[in-house]
Write a protein that holds these residues in place. Sequence first.
Motif, PDB file in Angstrom:
ATOM      1  N   GLY A  72       3.029 -29.668  45.621  1.00 52.55           N
ATOM      2  CA  GLY A  72       1.939 -29.954  46.561  1.00 52.55           C
ATOM      3  C   GLY A  72       0.569 -29.577  46.028  1.00 52.55           C
ATOM      4  N   GLY A  73       0.405 -29.580  44.698  1.00 56.41           N
ATOM      5  CA  GLY A  73      -0.900 -29.312  44.111  1.00 56.41           C
ATOM      6  C   GLY A  73      -1.145 -27.863  43.740  1.00 56.41           C
ATOM      7  N   ASN A  74      -0.099 -27.016  43.825  1.00 60.63           N
ATOM      8  CA  ASN A  74      -0.232 -25.606  43.427  1.00 60.63           C
ATOM      9  C   ASN A  74      -1.447 -24.973  44.125  1.00 60.63           C
ATOM     10  OD1 ASN A  74       0.254 -23.179  42.137  1.00 60.63           O
ATOM     11  ND2 ASN A  74      -0.581 -23.841  40.171  1.00 60.63           N
ATOM     12  N   LYS A  75      -1.421 -24.986  45.450  1.00 56.95           N
ATOM     13  CA  LYS A  75      -2.566 -24.534  46.230  1.00 56.95           C
ATOM     14  C   LYS A  75      -2.875 -23.050  46.023  1.00 56.95           C
ATOM     15  CE  LYS A  75      -1.789 -28.045  49.795  1.00 56.95           C
ATOM     16  NZ  LYS A  75      -1.514 -28.305  51.236  1.00 56.95           N
ATOM     17  N   GLN A  76      -1.881 -22.269  45.678  1.00 59.64           N
ATOM     18  CA  GLN A  76      -2.114 -20.838  45.452  1.00 59.64           C
ATOM     19  C   GLN A  76      -2.409 -20.512  43.985  1.00 59.64           C
ATOM     20  OE1 GLN A  76       1.446 -19.037  47.202  1.00 59.64           O
ATOM     21  NE2 GLN A  76       0.351 -18.764  49.151  1.00 59.64           N
ATOM     22  N   HIS A  77      -2.507 -21.557  43.138  1.00 62.88           N
ATOM     23  CA  HIS A  77      -2.931 -21.415  41.735  1.00 62.88           C
ATOM     24  C   HIS A  77      -2.008 -20.475  40.943  1.00 62.88           C
ATOM     25  CE1 HIS A  77      -6.554 -23.488  43.066  1.00 62.88           C
ATOM     26  NE2 HIS A  77      -6.739 -22.557  43.976  1.00 62.88           N
ATOM     27  N   TRP A  78      -0.697 -20.739  41.025  1.00 69.48           N
ATOM     28  CA  TRP A  78       0.265 -19.938  40.262  1.00 69.48           C
ATOM     29  C   TRP A  78       0.278 -20.342  38.794  1.00 69.48           C
ATOM     30  CZ3 TRP A  78       1.990 -15.791  42.546  1.00 69.48           C
ATOM     31  CH2 TRP A  78       2.200 -15.767  43.920  1.00 69.48           C
ATOM     32  N   TRP A  79       0.472 -19.339  37.944  1.00 73.92           N
ATOM     33  CA  TRP A  79       0.788 -19.547  36.529  1.00 73.92           C
ATOM     34  C   TRP A  79       2.257 -19.152  36.358  1.00 73.92           C
ATOM     35  CZ3 TRP A  79      -3.107 -19.886  32.297  1.00 73.92           C
ATOM     36  CH2 TRP A  79      -4.400 -20.138  32.779  1.00 73.92           C
ATOM     37  N   VAL A  80       3.054 -20.059  35.840  1.00 75.03           N
ATOM     38  CA  VAL A  80       4.486 -19.833  35.756  1.00 75.03           C
ATOM     39  C   VAL A  80       4.861 -19.429  34.334  1.00 75.03           C
ATOM     40  CG1 VAL A  80       6.786 -20.832  36.058  1.00 75.03           C
ATOM     41  CG2 VAL A  80       4.906 -21.499  37.597  1.00 75.03           C
ATOM     42  N   ALA A  81       5.536 -18.251  34.216  1.00 78.44           N
ATOM     43  CA  ALA A  81       6.034 -17.771  32.919  1.00 78.44           C
ATOM     44  C   ALA A  81       7.556 -17.902  32.930  1.00 78.44           C
ATOM     45  CB  ALA A  81       5.623 -16.319  32.695  1.00 78.44           C
ATOM     46  N   VAL A 104       8.847 -15.438  19.076  1.00 78.40           N
ATOM     47  CA  VAL A 104       8.826 -14.303  18.162  1.00 78.40           C
ATOM     48  C   VAL A 104       7.402 -13.954  17.738  1.00 78.40           C
ATOM     49  CG1 VAL A 104      11.162 -14.707  17.308  1.00 78.40           C
ATOM     50  CG2 VAL A 104       9.227 -15.875  16.230  1.00 78.40           C
ATOM     51  N   ASN A 105       6.484 -14.896  17.916  1.00 79.48           N
ATOM     52  CA  ASN A 105       5.086 -14.674  17.532  1.00 79.48           C
ATOM     53  C   ASN A 105       4.217 -14.162  18.678  1.00 79.48           C
ATOM     54  OD1 ASN A 105       5.529 -15.619  14.878  1.00 79.48           O
ATOM     55  ND2 ASN A 105       5.333 -17.747  15.582  1.00 79.48           N
ATOM     56  N   GLY A 106       4.821 -14.022  19.872  1.00 80.45           N
ATOM     57  CA  GLY A 106       4.051 -13.500  20.996  1.00 80.45           C
ATOM     58  C   GLY A 106       4.037 -14.469  22.167  1.00 80.45           C
ATOM     59  N   LEU A 107       3.048 -14.285  23.024  1.00 83.16           N
ATOM     60  CA  LEU A 107       2.903 -15.125  24.207  1.00 83.16           C
ATOM     61  C   LEU A 107       2.110 -16.384  23.874  1.00 83.16           C
ATOM     62  CD1 LEU A 107       2.105 -12.527  27.016  1.00 83.16           C
ATOM     63  CD2 LEU A 107       4.153 -13.938  26.826  1.00 83.16           C
ATOM     64  N   HIS A 108       2.440 -17.473  24.568  1.00 81.52           N
ATOM     65  CA  HIS A 108       1.766 -18.748  24.316  1.00 81.52           C
ATOM     66  C   HIS A 108       1.496 -19.455  25.640  1.00 81.52           C
ATOM     67  CE1 HIS A 108       2.829 -18.311  20.060  1.00 81.52           C
ATOM     68  NE2 HIS A 108       4.053 -17.954  20.487  1.00 81.52           N
ATOM     69  N   LEU A 109       0.434 -20.226  25.648  1.00 80.12           N
ATOM     70  CA  LEU A 109       0.095 -21.073  26.783  1.00 80.12           C
ATOM     71  C   LEU A 109       0.429 -22.508  26.404  1.00 80.12           C
ATOM     72  CD1 LEU A 109      -1.223 -21.363  29.599  1.00 80.12           C
ATOM     73  CD2 LEU A 109      -3.424 -21.618  28.428  1.00 80.12           C
ATOM     74  N   ALA A 110       1.312 -23.118  27.157  1.00 83.21           N
ATOM     75  CA  ALA A 110       1.761 -24.479  26.846  1.00 83.21           C
ATOM     76  C   ALA A 110       0.603 -25.469  26.981  1.00 83.21           C
ATOM     77  CB  ALA A 110       2.903 -24.884  27.771  1.00 83.21           C
ATOM     78  N   ASP A 111       0.598 -26.468  26.094  1.00 80.40           N
ATOM     79  CA  ASP A 111      -0.422 -27.511  26.170  1.00 80.40           C
ATOM     80  C   ASP A 111      -0.275 -28.297  27.462  1.00 80.40           C
ATOM     81  OD1 ASP A 111      -1.440 -26.811  23.709  1.00 80.40           O
ATOM     82  OD2 ASP A 111      -0.150 -28.230  22.614  1.00 80.40           O
ATOM     83  N   PRO A 112      -1.364 -28.591  28.130  1.00 80.83           N
ATOM     84  CA  PRO A 112      -1.281 -29.393  29.355  1.00 80.83           C
ATOM     85  C   PRO A 112      -0.881 -30.828  29.035  1.00 80.83           C
ATOM     86  CG  PRO A 112      -3.578 -29.043  28.749  1.00 80.83           C
ATOM     87  CD  PRO A 112      -2.755 -28.211  27.811  1.00 80.83           C
ATOM     88  N   PRO A 113      -0.274 -31.545  29.970  1.00 78.89           N
ATOM     89  CA  PRO A 113       0.099 -32.948  29.727  1.00 78.89           C
ATOM     90  C   PRO A 113      -1.148 -33.819  29.596  1.00 78.89           C
ATOM     91  CG  PRO A 113       0.452 -32.357  32.025  1.00 78.89           C
ATOM     92  CD  PRO A 113       0.124 -31.087  31.302  1.00 78.89           C
ATOM     93  N   GLU A 114      -0.941 -35.035  29.092  1.00 81.17           N
ATOM     94  CA  GLU A 114      -2.058 -35.944  28.881  1.00 81.17           C
ATOM     95  C   GLU A 114      -2.783 -36.274  30.189  1.00 81.17           C
ATOM     96  OE1 GLU A 114      -3.276 -36.820  26.050  1.00 81.17           O
ATOM     97  OE2 GLU A 114      -1.737 -35.711  24.959  1.00 81.17           O
TER      98      GLU A 114
END
Length: 224
Positions: A72-81, A104-114
């Motif tokens: 529903g648009g992530n109204k609460q602005h969650w970041w999912v790990a 193994v190299n640490g934490l990463h932020l996934a690339d957003p979709p196109e």
Amino acid sequence: MAASMPHLQELLSRLLGGEVKLFTTPCISKELKALGADFAATAATARQQQLHKCEHSPPQPPSDCLLTAVTGGNKQHWWVATQDKALQAQLASMQAVPVLFASVNGLHLADPPEQAKAAIAAGHAAAQALPRHELASEPLRDLAELRPKDESWKKFRRKKVKGPNPLAVRKKQGKQQQQQAAAGAAAAAAAAGEGDAKAAAKRKRKKHKEQQQQQQQQQLSGAG
């Protein structure tokens, strides 16, 4: 993820550049507890996080619980790990859900979709565009100064041809004045010629008189 990274909150704060709060759900806690001793450390770490009440009864699988929270648009602005590849793929299809994962190299932020990239670019363009009421008003002074000025209206200015100096130009004489001037010139020429003739006759008489005097003197000298 939290069990393998004891300083997860600090790492996320550095990655995201701000304060971070960690949450889990009752569905996830019950799932970890049901997995037994192999996930006891992970379950203990999850219990230390703040609890987001998902109100699922009976409990749902963790992936379904997280999808429900951001639908529903992530109204609460969650970041999912999550380390669940299938869940990562489902979240990637949603434009407003950032995904974090560990390696193994640490934490990463996934690339957003196109689609998300296109939406972000459109949002930036809309934010930089001027509102309609500003477009309808007079242009801003600084923008007007930056625009190249059109000087095509300027034409080469030629110097005007100046008229003759009125003090150095003689006025045109009328026909009568021209005739009078010509008659005066002719009279002056005639008077000059008459004067020259009189002078020539006078010189001739004087010369003749001198010759006669010389002849008389010669005659007197011969007689003596």
